[in-house]
Scaffold this motif. Structure first.
Motif, PDB file in Angstrom:
ATOM      1  N   GLY A  96      16.398  61.268  83.818  1.00  0.00           N
ATOM      2  CA  GLY A  96      17.309  61.886  84.756  1.00  0.00           C
ATOM      3  C   GLY A  96      18.720  61.351  84.686  1.00  0.00           C
ATOM      4  O   GLY A  96      19.509  61.559  85.599  1.00  0.00           O
ATOM      5  N   THR A  97      19.100  60.648  83.592  1.00  0.00           N
ATOM      6  CA  THR A  97      20.470  60.178  83.462  1.00  0.00           C
ATOM      7  C   THR A  97      21.404  61.355  83.246  1.00  0.00           C
ATOM      8  O   THR A  97      21.005  62.439  82.839  1.00  0.00           O
ATOM      9  N   SER A  98      22.704  61.119  83.478  1.00  0.00           N
ATOM     10  CA  SER A  98      23.680  62.199  83.336  1.00  0.00           C
ATOM     11  C   SER A  98      23.861  62.563  81.879  1.00  0.00           C
ATOM     12  O   SER A  98      23.457  61.834  80.984  1.00  0.00           O
ATOM     13  N   LEU A  99      24.501  63.713  81.636  1.00  0.00           N
ATOM     14  CA  LEU A  99      24.676  64.182  80.273  1.00  0.00           C
ATOM     15  C   LEU A  99      25.717  63.384  79.514  1.00  0.00           C
ATOM     16  O   LEU A  99      25.747  63.400  78.293  1.00  0.00           O
ATOM     17  N   LYS A 100      26.614  62.688  80.213  1.00  0.00           N
ATOM     18  CA  LYS A 100      27.636  61.910  79.549  1.00  0.00           C
ATOM     19  C   LYS A 100      27.008  60.729  78.821  1.00  0.00           C
ATOM     20  O   LYS A 100      26.240  59.958  79.387  1.00  0.00           O
ATOM     21  N   THR A 101      27.331  60.565  77.555  1.00  0.00           N
ATOM     22  CA  THR A 101      26.762  59.473  76.767  1.00  0.00           C
ATOM     23  C   THR A 101      27.877  58.706  76.071  1.00  0.00           C
ATOM     24  O   THR A 101      28.954  59.232  75.805  1.00  0.00           O
ATOM     25  N   PRO A 102      27.619  57.419  75.743  1.00  0.00           N
ATOM     26  CA  PRO A 102      28.633  56.626  75.051  1.00  0.00           C
ATOM     27  C   PRO A 102      28.936  57.189  73.662  1.00  0.00           C
ATOM     28  O   PRO A 102      28.153  57.948  73.090  1.00  0.00           O
ATOM     29  N   THR A 103      30.082  56.818  73.135  1.00  0.00           N
ATOM     30  CA  THR A 103      30.488  57.249  71.803  1.00  0.00           C
ATOM     31  C   THR A 103      29.481  56.787  70.759  1.00  0.00           C
ATOM     32  O   THR A 103      29.012  55.653  70.794  1.00  0.00           O
ATOM     33  N   ARG A 104      29.171  57.665  69.821  1.00  0.00           N
ATOM     34  CA  ARG A 104      28.225  57.348  68.754  1.00  0.00           C
ATOM     35  C   ARG A 104      28.965  57.052  67.466  1.00  0.00           C
ATOM     36  O   ARG A 104      29.903  57.744  67.102  1.00  0.00           O
ATOM     37  N   GLU A 105      28.535  56.015  66.762  1.00  0.00           N
ATOM     38  CA  GLU A 105      29.063  55.672  65.443  1.00  0.00           C
ATOM     39  C   GLU A 105      27.888  55.393  64.525  1.00  0.00           C
ATOM     40  O   GLU A 105      26.871  54.868  64.953  1.00  0.00           O
ATOM     41  N   GLY A 106      28.031  55.739  63.241  1.00  0.00           N
ATOM     42  CA  GLY A 106      26.990  55.408  62.286  1.00  0.00           C
ATOM     43  C   GLY A 106      26.333  56.633  61.688  1.00  0.00           C
ATOM     44  O   GLY A 106      26.639  57.783  62.043  1.00  0.00           O
ATOM     45  N   PRO A 107      25.393  56.426  60.757  1.00  0.00           N
ATOM     46  CA  PRO A 107      24.760  57.538  60.042  1.00  0.00           C
ATOM     47  C   PRO A 107      23.906  58.411  60.952  1.00  0.00           C
ATOM     48  O   PRO A 107      23.455  57.980  62.018  1.00  0.00           O
ATOM     49  N   ARG A 108      23.687  59.646  60.520  1.00  0.00           N
ATOM     50  CA  ARG A 108      22.839  60.581  61.246  1.00  0.00           C
ATOM     51  C   ARG A 108      21.376  60.185  61.083  1.00  0.00           C
ATOM     52  O   ARG A 108      20.990  59.460  60.165  1.00  0.00           O
ATOM     53  N   ALA A 109      20.538  60.701  61.992  1.00  0.00           N
ATOM     54  CA  ALA A 109      19.110  60.416  61.927  1.00  0.00           C
ATOM     55  C   ALA A 109      18.492  61.034  60.676  1.00  0.00           C
ATOM     56  O   ALA A 109      18.816  62.164  60.300  1.00  0.00           O
ATOM     57  N   ALA A 110      17.615  60.269  60.014  1.00  0.00           N
ATOM     58  CA  ALA A 110      16.865  60.820  58.886  1.00  0.00           C
ATOM     59  C   ALA A 110      15.889  61.881  59.381  1.00  0.00           C
ATOM     60  O   ALA A 110      15.653  62.886  58.714  1.00  0.00           O
ATOM     61  N   TRP A 111      15.315  61.660  60.558  1.00  0.00           N
ATOM     62  CA  TRP A 111      14.451  62.640  61.214  1.00  0.00           C
ATOM     63  C   TRP A 111      14.289  62.273  62.681  1.00  0.00           C
ATOM     64  O   TRP A 111      14.580  61.154  63.087  1.00  0.00           O
ATOM     65  N   SER A 112      13.842  63.248  63.465  1.00  0.00           N
ATOM     66  CA  SER A 112      13.688  63.060  64.907  1.00  0.00           C
ATOM     67  C   SER A 112      12.357  63.625  65.367  1.00  0.00           C
ATOM     68  O   SER A 112      11.800  64.539  64.746  1.00  0.00           O
TER      69      SER A 112
END
Length: 421
Positions: A26-42
């Motif tokens: 239930g956290t808000s939609l705002k998220t911290p800035t992301r840095e780094g490679p994309r996920a190989a899979w999810s």
């Protein structure tokens, strides 16, 4: 609580149990800035305790609903074993031991599973106590009264190697530097006679927190300081492993929080470690608040740090230190010498937070941070301190070249990312 053990090829890996997601729905939609490679899979996984492991050539994801075998290259599910919230999973090499409480009893049943295909090799129980090592399962089964029997079985086959009445026998309960759900060598979990492969009666004395086998010595640690002691004293006692004869007693010290309160533990509970170290040496603090490494066999300090700081994690090769037990800037030290390898700013999350997690491998260091109520995970190169990624969410596991992150908490669900770093 689900636990697992990692290993892929020759890479040394760390397993981690993440509990932060359990309280973050239930956290808000705002998220911290992301840095780094994309996920190989999810994947979509349950909110709560999730751990990531790589056993042989299979990624193992364990949570309160199932233990999954997944192809680490594509994320394709290979097999699934039902699990529960009180279950525990240890992984030794390419084998998994899945432990679960026996119905209506204070006892445990367990199955040994081949991680390659999810097939159960053998199972047993109920037992009052189950200890898993790299090549054995030691079970304690008790009848009426105090009549108990300890049995050692081969981990892969289940073949009984020996049985022994437990009257007067004490099994050590701690292996230094072994991060659950990783499992220790058999010789580091119980004491044996010279030339004999069975545990023998021991007398460690005191009301110790942990008992540790180091060489031919049985170590007991007591983290409750004597009355009037204000130095955060931890008493370390050593006895001969064969006779129980007391050899020496020394003092090391626990770290302090920023407010001055003693931490007592020598390793934060978030690490899963009882003691940070390499089998015979442990990390602690000095009475003046500096990090130190103490040799359990010789009963002496190996080195003391040049600057104040509290050990908070490590893998026996490096030692992660923070200004205080619960807050402050970070430094990574060489475990053998105390030399400072690099420093990093305070990640901005207190060690008392439910989102606080750390992990250390030979090539990577992971630390949790936060922007307000929004957690993120920082990944550092262990040799240089270079920051390799900043990923919103909660740490689910760390290896030498990958990290697992859970994020986007929704109703009973997390998005799980497997990221190569």
């Amino acid at each position: 609580m689900i636990r697992s053990r990692l290993g892929l090829g020759t890479a040394a890996l760390v397993l981690l149990v993440s509990t932060a997601g359990a309280s973050c729905s239930g956290t808000s939609l705002k998220t911290p800035t992301r840095e780094g490679p994309r996920a190989a899979w999810s994947l979509s996984v349950p909110t709560g305790e999730n751990t990531t492991a790589i056993a042989g050539r299979v990624a193992v994801i364990a949570n309160d609903r199932a233990v999954l075998g997944v192809d680490p290259g594509s994320g394709r599910e290979l097999w699934r074993v039902p699990s529960g919230e009180d279950d525990e999973v240890d992984v030794a090499g390419d084998l998994i031991v899945h432990r679960r409480k026996a119905a209506g009893a204070d006892a445990v049943r367990f199955s040994v599973i081949d991680a390659a295909n999810g097939r159960t090799l053998w199972q047993d129980g109920p037992a009052m106590r189950v200890q898993v090592t790299q090549d054995a399962v030691l079970t304690t089964v008790c009848g009426e009264g105090t009549d108990c029997e300890i049995t050692r079985r081969d981990l892969r086959t289940g073949k009984v190697r020996w049985k022994l009445g437990s009257d007067g026998v004490r099994l050590a309960n701690t292996a230094v530097g072994v991060r659950p759900p990783a499992v220790p060598e058999t010789g580091r979990i119980y004491v044996s006679r010279r030339g004999d492969d069975r545990p023998v009666p021991q007398a460690s004395g005191g009301s110790g927190w942990y008992s540790v086998v180091a060489g031919r010595t049985l170590i007991s640690t007591d983290h409750d300081p004597p009355s009037g002691d204000e130095n955060c004293t931890v008493t370390v006692s050593a006895a001969d492993a064969g006779t129980g004869h007391r050899e020496w007693t020394r003092k090391v010290f626990a770290g302090r929080e920023a407010g001055g309160e003693c931490e007592k533990r020598l390793a934060p509970s978030s690490t899963g470690l009882d003691l940070i170290g390499d089998g015979r040496r442990i990390a602690a603090s000095t009475d003046t608040g500096r990090p130190q490494v103490f040799d359990l066999v010789k009963g002496r300090t190996v080195w003391r740090g040049d600057a104040p700081g509290v050990p908070i994690d490590g893998d026996g090769h490096t030692l992660l230190v923070r200004d205080h037990a619960d807050t402050g800037a970070l430094a990574l030290l060489d475990f053998g010498t105390g030399r400072v390898l690099w420093k990093a700013p305070d990640p901005g999350l207190p060690g008392t937070s439910a989102s606080w997690e750390t992990a250390v491998t030979q090539r990577r260091v992971a630390v949790s941070g936060a922007e307000g109520d929004h957690p993120f995970v920082l990944i550092y190169d262990a040799s240089t301190g270079r920051r390799l990624g900043r990923f919103p969410g909660w740490l689910q596991g760390l290896g030498n070249d990958w990290v697992a992150i859970g994020h986007d908490a929704k109703t009973n669900t997390l998005t799980y990312d497997f990221i190569r770093v």
